[in-house]
Design a protein around this motif. Structure first.
Motif, mmCIF file in Angstrom:
data_model
loop_
_atom_site.group_PDB
_atom_site.id
_atom_site.type_symbol
_atom_site.label_atom_id
_atom_site.label_comp_id
_atom_site.label_asym_id
_atom_site.label_seq_id
_atom_site.Cartn_x
_atom_site.Cartn_y
_atom_site.Cartn_z
ATOM 1 N N VAL A 180 30.320 -58.354 2.234
ATOM 2 C CA VAL A 180 30.654 -57.040 2.795
ATOM 3 C C VAL A 180 30.297 -55.933 1.807
ATOM 4 C CG1 VAL A 180 32.552 -55.571 3.579
ATOM 5 C CG2 VAL A 180 32.426 -57.944 4.341
ATOM 6 N N ALA A 181 30.565 -56.153 0.526
ATOM 7 C CA ALA A 181 30.185 -55.160 -0.483
ATOM 8 C C ALA A 181 28.665 -54.960 -0.492
ATOM 9 C CB ALA A 181 30.674 -55.594 -1.863
ATOM 10 N N SER A 182 27.922 -56.049 -0.323
ATOM 11 C CA SER A 182 26.466 -55.955 -0.290
ATOM 12 C C SER A 182 25.985 -55.162 0.922
ATOM 13 C CB SER A 182 25.848 -57.361 -0.269
ATOM 14 O OG SER A 182 24.450 -57.306 -0.077
ATOM 15 N N LEU A 183 26.622 -55.383 2.081
ATOM 16 C CA LEU A 183 26.249 -54.613 3.272
ATOM 17 C C LEU A 183 26.398 -53.120 3.011
ATOM 18 C CD1 LEU A 183 27.988 -56.697 6.096
ATOM 19 C CD2 LEU A 183 25.569 -56.718 5.487
ATOM 20 N N ARG A 184 27.518 -52.744 2.423
ATOM 21 C CA ARG A 184 27.759 -51.322 2.150
ATOM 22 C C ARG A 184 26.725 -50.770 1.165
ATOM 23 N NH1 ARG A 184 33.661 -52.674 2.971
ATOM 24 N NH2 ARG A 184 34.268 -51.309 4.717
ATOM 25 N N THR A 185 26.359 -51.571 0.181
ATOM 26 C CA THR A 185 25.355 -51.128 -0.788
ATOM 27 C C THR A 185 24.008 -50.913 -0.117
ATOM 28 O OG1 THR A 185 26.472 -52.280 -2.604
ATOM 29 C CG2 THR A 185 24.153 -51.749 -2.913
ATOM 30 N N THR A 186 23.625 -51.834 0.770
ATOM 31 C CA THR A 186 22.352 -51.681 1.477
ATOM 32 C C THR A 186 22.359 -50.447 2.361
ATOM 33 O OG1 THR A 186 22.038 -54.087 1.469
ATOM 34 C CG2 THR A 186 20.705 -52.814 3.003
ATOM 35 N N PHE A 187 23.452 -50.236 3.093
ATOM 36 C CA PHE A 187 23.541 -49.046 3.925
ATOM 37 C C PHE A 187 23.429 -47.771 3.078
ATOM 38 C CE2 PHE A 187 25.676 -51.528 7.433
ATOM 39 C CZ PHE A 187 24.732 -51.206 8.398
ATOM 40 N N ALA A 188 24.133 -47.758 1.950
ATOM 41 C CA ALA A 188 24.092 -46.568 1.097
ATOM 42 C C ALA A 188 22.671 -46.291 0.618
ATOM 43 C CB ALA A 188 25.043 -46.745 -0.095
ATOM 44 N N SER A 189 21.921 -47.354 0.341
ATOM 45 C CA SER A 189 20.546 -47.170 -0.149
ATOM 46 C C SER A 189 19.638 -46.569 0.917
ATOM 47 C CB SER A 189 19.978 -48.514 -0.629
ATOM 48 O OG SER A 189 19.689 -49.373 0.473
ATOM 49 N N HIS A 190 20.063 -46.647 2.180
ATOM 50 C CA HIS A 190 19.274 -46.078 3.280
ATOM 51 C C HIS A 190 19.896 -44.784 3.815
ATOM 52 C CE1 HIS A 190 16.253 -49.267 3.874
ATOM 53 N NE2 HIS A 190 17.200 -50.107 3.489
ATOM 54 N N GLY A 191 20.871 -44.251 3.112
ATOM 55 C CA GLY A 191 21.435 -42.966 3.497
ATOM 56 C C GLY A 191 22.416 -43.004 4.648
ATOM 57 N N TYR A 192 23.030 -44.151 4.921
ATOM 58 C CA TYR A 192 24.021 -44.257 5.995
ATOM 59 C C TYR A 192 25.398 -43.804 5.509
ATOM 60 C CZ TYR A 192 21.101 -46.890 9.310
ATOM 61 O OH TYR A 192 20.141 -47.270 10.206
ATOM 62 N N LEU A 193 26.183 -43.234 6.424
ATOM 63 C CA LEU A 193 27.569 -42.880 6.162
ATOM 64 C C LEU A 193 28.493 -43.849 6.893
ATOM 65 C CD1 LEU A 193 27.558 -38.974 6.512
ATOM 66 C CD2 LEU A 193 27.438 -40.337 4.422
ATOM 67 N N GLU A 194 29.569 -44.275 6.233
ATOM 68 C CA GLU A 194 30.566 -45.134 6.865
ATOM 69 C C GLU A 194 31.671 -44.272 7.461
ATOM 70 O OE1 GLU A 194 33.328 -49.079 5.957
ATOM 71 O OE2 GLU A 194 32.391 -48.001 4.291
ATOM 72 N N VAL A 195 32.030 -44.545 8.704
ATOM 73 C CA VAL A 195 33.089 -43.798 9.389
ATOM 74 C C VAL A 195 34.070 -44.786 10.014
ATOM 75 C CG1 VAL A 195 31.550 -41.861 9.884
ATOM 76 C CG2 VAL A 195 31.862 -43.670 11.600
ATOM 77 N N GLU A 196 35.157 -44.243 10.561
ATOM 78 C CA GLU A 196 36.131 -45.037 11.299
ATOM 79 C C GLU A 196 36.295 -44.449 12.691
ATOM 80 O OE1 GLU A 196 39.656 -44.956 8.939
ATOM 81 O OE2 GLU A 196 38.932 -46.480 7.529
ATOM 82 N N THR A 197 36.352 -45.306 13.691
ATOM 83 C CA THR A 197 36.521 -44.861 15.068
ATOM 84 C C THR A 197 37.761 -45.530 15.660
ATOM 85 O OG1 THR A 197 35.120 -46.628 15.967
ATOM 86 C CG2 THR A 197 34.035 -44.567 15.318
ATOM 87 N N PRO A 198 38.269 -45.021 16.794
ATOM 88 C CA PRO A 198 39.546 -45.509 17.330
ATOM 89 C C PRO A 198 39.512 -46.986 17.723
ATOM 90 C CG PRO A 198 38.954 -43.412 18.331
ATOM 91 C CD PRO A 198 37.753 -43.873 17.566
#
Length: 511
Positions: free
Chosen positions: A202-220
């Motif tokens: 999961v930490a790796s997924l977040r790192t990959t997303f960050a490297s591509h300029g993605y933002l993490e959000v929360e939805t209902p």
């Protein structure tokens, strides 16, 4: 059973794999003995659940700092550490115990009459049981057998275990492992490895997303309408709003609202709930990743998904070749195949099947191979037939491309092939791991699709989507052409570890 007999029996059980697990009556008796010890501690002013213990070292750190000491060596270095007692042997003026840290590393501790004195040694013999957490302070040494040890000068019970541990040499039953995962974590290295693997992935997924300029959000997770996937929802009630609510089946429709609002690369990792069957690859509650990229399409999402999974494999195992729990090696490296659903089905079935193939011919083929399909959509027949003829032969990770339009109400129609949509499913280890679309962003067509879904729902299809006016309103404000993907986190761990879904979820739902 006397107190010493209880301790001796428990110690023997840990040391001897031939000793049977205690019966429920024996466990109750051992529990009472331990409760009596707890009370004696309280009566003597000793805290059985101490606070303020100054732990300065970990067992793993001590082992790494002193890897190759000679036999019978005193280092002169003092440490203060804690762990759970998993082995104990008391021999007159010298007591031995093995302490286990939470991640599984172990170290021997020794208590001698000369070092701790009569009172402390007697209290250890009298009060300490297998399973207790203890704090020790002393010098790092090696024993006469060369075992790295701590020669204890002071000690304290950190947490008194009231129930005994299972026999550490015996396999826990599947039922115990799932219902009492804490015991599984104490006893079994693979359980601890799986937890760490999940965290690393999961930490790796977040790192990959960050490297591509993605933002993490929360939805209902509580929603007034269920949507974003074809699935049966869980239903609940809000007392505050006096309204029926649904546990979300997917975050899709809210993440797309975020894209409409200008968050052009967005993702979420959170929980989904689907009121459906549970088996080795499905859980009613599961962790899900969804991501959307403005001005992307399903080809770009395939590239991103391959990169993410390959990066996760490296984070977990150090290589694109992962080793499953049974010792099998599985190669996630290289470029993954991209396979047309209709073309691969036609080749495997020996008959040409296209989006224009009549329903009668699809039914005839299903009957010929004895597949029972009860659904009004021809696309459902195509998907079921593909699973029968093709799915079982997939070995390497494979993107299965271009699905029937009538089974994918949120997907854009293919830009050059009539009757299909730009959607892929990723198959790894024989199961579906992820899916992605070139997203449907035309609000007029989306409304038509929702109306068709509503008709299916009215006809009794419990998995059909509802007509979501709030989402359509957002879409009518203009959503850029986008690619979107979804992947089950639990299934990702299945692909990386070779385990079933209940092993990859720390605390799975059980009856």
């Amino acid at each position: 059973m006397t107190e010493n007999a209880e301790t001796d029996a428990a110690t023997t059980a840990q040391a001897d794999p031939t000793v049977a697990e205690p019966t429920s009556d024996e466990i109750a008796e051992q529990k009472q003995v331990r409760l009596d010890k707890r009370q004696r501690m309280l009566d003597a002013g000793i805290e059985p659940y101490a606070v303020g213990l100054t732990v300065t070292d970990t067992i793993a750190d001590v082992r790494s700092r002193f890897p190759n000491l000679e036999v019978d060596t005193a280092t002169g270095e003092r440490v203060a550490l804690a762990g759970r007692v998993v082995f104990s042997r008391n021999t007159g003026k010298l007591c031995f115990a093995t302490l286990q840290a939470g991640e599984g590393s172990r170290i021997q501790v020794m208590l001698s009459l000369a070092e701790v004195g009569d009172a402390a040694l007697d209290q250890w013999k009298d009060l300490v049981d297998l399973g207790d957490h203890v704090f020790v302070e002393g010098e790092v040494i090696t024993s006469k057998r060369g075992e790295l040890s701590v020669m204890v000068s002071t000690w304290a019970i950190a947490a008194k275990a009231i129930l005994p541990l299972p026999n550490l040499h015996n396999e826990l039953s599947d039922e115990t492992r799932v219902r009492q995962r804490y015991l599984d974590l104490i006893v079994r290295e693979q359980a601890r490895v799986t937890v760490r693997a999940r965290a690393a992935a999961v930490a790796s997924l977040r790192t990959t997303f960050a490297s591509h300029g993605y933002l993490e959000v929360e939805t209902p997770m509580l929603q007034t309408m269920h949507g974003g996937a074809s699935a049966r929802p869980f239903v609940t009630h809000s007392n505050a709003f006096d309204t029926e609510l649904f546990l979300r089946i997917a975050p899709e429709l809210f993440l797309k609202r975020a894209v409409v609002g200008g968050i052009e690369r967005v993702y979420e990792i959170n929980r989904n709930f689907r009121n459906e069957g549970a088996d080795s690859t499905h859980s009613p509650e599961f962790a899900m990743l969804e991501a959307y990229q403005a001005y992307g399409d399903y080809h770009q999402m395939a590239d991103l998904t391959q990169e993410m999974i390959q990066n996760a494999a490296v984070a977990v195992s150090g290589s694109h070749v992962v080793t499953w729990a049974d010792g099998t090696e599985y190669d996630l490296g290289g470029e993954w195949d991209r396979l047309s659903m209709y073309e691969s089905l036609s080749a495997a079935a020996g008959v040409q099947i296209t989006p224009q193939t009549p329903m009668a011919e699809l039914k005839k083929l299903a009957d010929a191979v004895e597949i029972e399909i009860d659904h009004p959509l021809p696309g459902k027949y195509v998907e079921e037939l593909w699973e029968h003829f093709v799915k079982g032969d997939l070995v390497r990770p494979t993107f299965v491309m271009d699905f029937p339009v009538d089974t994918s109400p949120l997907v854009r129609e293919h830009r050059s092939i009539a009757g299909v949509v730009e959607k892929w499913d990723l198959y790894v280890r024989g199961f579906e791991l992820a899916t992605a679309y070139s997203e449907l962003v035309d609000p007029v067509v989306q409304r038509e699709r929702f109306v068709a879904q509503a008709a299916l729902a009215a006809g009794g299809d419990l998995e059909a989507m509802q007509l979501d006016e709030a989402f359509l309103t957002a879409l009518e404000h203009g959503m850029p052409p986008s690619g979107g993907m979804g992947m089950g986190i639990d299934r990702l761990l299945m692909a990386l570890t070779g385990l079933g879904i209940r092993e990859t979820i720390l605390f799975p739902l059980v009856k």
